[in-house]
Design a protein around this motif. Structure first.
Motif, mmCIF file in Angstrom:
data_model
loop_
_atom_site.group_PDB
_atom_site.id
_atom_site.type_symbol
_atom_site.label_atom_id
_atom_site.label_comp_id
_atom_site.label_asym_id
_atom_site.label_seq_id
_atom_site.Cartn_x
_atom_site.Cartn_y
_atom_site.Cartn_z
ATOM 1 N N UNK A 192 7.194 1.214 -24.531
ATOM 2 C CA UNK A 192 5.674 1.324 -24.470
ATOM 3 C C UNK A 192 5.431 -0.072 -24.007
ATOM 4 N N UNK A 193 6.014 -1.334 -24.422
ATOM 5 C CA UNK A 193 5.502 -2.606 -24.126
ATOM 6 C C UNK A 193 5.772 -2.789 -22.717
ATOM 7 N N UNK A 194 6.761 -2.311 -22.325
ATOM 8 C CA UNK A 194 7.294 -2.473 -20.654
ATOM 9 C C UNK A 194 5.960 -1.919 -20.001
ATOM 10 N N UNK A 195 5.637 -0.742 -20.318
ATOM 11 C CA UNK A 195 4.499 0.026 -19.459
ATOM 12 C C UNK A 195 3.301 -0.750 -19.806
ATOM 13 N N UNK A 196 2.765 -1.080 -20.939
ATOM 14 C CA UNK A 196 1.321 -1.300 -21.306
ATOM 15 C C UNK A 196 1.176 -3.042 -20.678
ATOM 16 N N UNK A 197 2.078 -3.712 -20.707
ATOM 17 C CA UNK A 197 1.963 -5.035 -20.521
ATOM 18 C C UNK A 197 1.964 -5.061 -18.941
ATOM 19 N N UNK A 198 2.881 -4.267 -18.308
ATOM 20 C CA UNK A 198 2.876 -4.279 -16.914
ATOM 21 C C UNK A 198 1.378 -3.757 -16.371
#
Length: 347
Positions: A192-198
């Motif tokens: 999730x963090x990879x997607x959301x922060x990108x």
């Protein structure tokens, strides 16, 4: 918009800092290498002859660089072929290389195989125990050797040089489903963090900045520097950190930390310093595809020494692949080169 972050420090201050970082990093990596050696040897003590033969390879075996992340029959020693206490020792080895977040991510990636097993009506190719360990060379405190944990959507390679330095790349994690749609794990988003922060970063760029950052209206079907590809730099594309505001640079750094943070802090520190030494202002962020959730999208973060790639295009953009490659030190290449040069010189 070059931030004051990038203003040069005095030569004296720089040298003093570099010496401290190098010394601390070397000592810490040495400690990690010892833990890896101890964990590998503890596991080896419990294996029978057939298991030991399955897990051990020569250091220069071509399989060391032949990493894969698809569901397939593999060499190495599979978790399925281990006794319960051996699986515990195998996971103990994995923990020596990954951070708490990285290890948790790896375990969740494995758990998704059960989700797929149930979604695909009991498909036999989906199995949380079909993850394999490989040892390349002989683990010892002062040895040059390597190991890898690998299976569907997980492949992380570690190379230890003279028991002093540890490379943790290439490193691949995947999530299918990206967001679990049903069952006991409904709503789980492993990456999730990879997607959301990108997405947060691309959305916080100005209209003009987006024109530079978005390199294609469609996303590639997968990460570019995946298995079978050397870690060769792609043409710099997108927007440079030097052309971001301080707030945007902070977002980019936060995203970089998500990738570095998958491995042990002592190892991440070394790679973080290499990124800084090459100039964070020279790090580029590039986006391809749509920005909206549920649409095909891809991004990459590339600096002089490294690349992180994220791709979410398969299965209606609910199937994530992320990879970390190093342009000079994949599989410890740069450190190995220096090691062999020193050995030759010693002769």
């Amino acid at each position: 918009m070059l931030s004051s972050t990038f203003r040069a420090a005095s030569i004296a201050t720089f040298l003093a800092t570099a010496i401290l970082v190098f010394s601390a990093g070397s000592l810490q990596a040495h400690d990690v290498a010892k833990e890896m050696s101890a964990a590998a040897n503890l596991l080896l003590k419990t294996l029978d002859q057939d298991q030991a033969k399955a897990i051990q390879f020569e250091f220069d075996d071509k399989l060391r660089k032949d990493w894969q992340f698809i569901p397939m029959e593999r060499e190495g020693l599979g978790m399925k072929a281990m006794k319960p206490h051996q699986r515990g020792l195998a996971l103990s080895l994995v923990q020596t290389g990954l951070s708490h977040d990285g290890f948790s991510t790896a375990m969740q990636v494995m758990a998704l195989e059960q989700v797929l097993h149930e979604m695909e009506n009991g498909s036999l190719k989906r199995d949380p125990t079909k993850y394999h360990l490989f040892l390349f060379g002989t683990p010892a405190d002062d040895a040059t050797w390597g190991w890898r944990i690998e299976g569907h959507h997980l492949s992380v390679s570690f190379t230890i040089i003279d028991g002093q330095q540890v490379s943790a790349v290439p490193a691949f994690f995947g999530a299918n489903p990206g967001s679990v749609p049903q069952g006991a794990l409904k709503g789980l988003r492993v990456l999730a963090k990879e997607e959301d922060l990108g997405r947060k970063l691309i959305k916080n760029l100005s209209v003009k900045q987006k024109e530079t950052a978005i390199i294609s209206a469609d996303a590639p079907n997968d990460v570019i520097l995946g298995p079978g590809r050397d870690a060769t730099p792609l043409k710099p594309a997108g927007i440079a950190a030097a052309d971001m505001s301080d707030a945007q640079q902070k977002m980019l750094r936060e995203l970089v930390e998500v990738y570095l943070g998958k491995v042990r802090g002592e190892l991440a520190d070394v790679d973080r310093q290499r990124i800084e030494d090459a100039g964070f202002e020279n790090v580029f962020f590039a986006w391809a595809g749509k920005i909206a959730v549920g649409e095909r999208h891809y991004y990459r973060i590339q600096g002089p020494t490294f690349i992180f790639e994220y791709d979410n295009t398969q299965d209606n953009a609910n199937h994530v692949h992320v990879v970390w490659r190093d342009f000079t030190n994949d599989f410890g290449a740069d450190w190995l080169k220096r090691h062999y040069e020193a050995v030759e010189h010693a002769k």
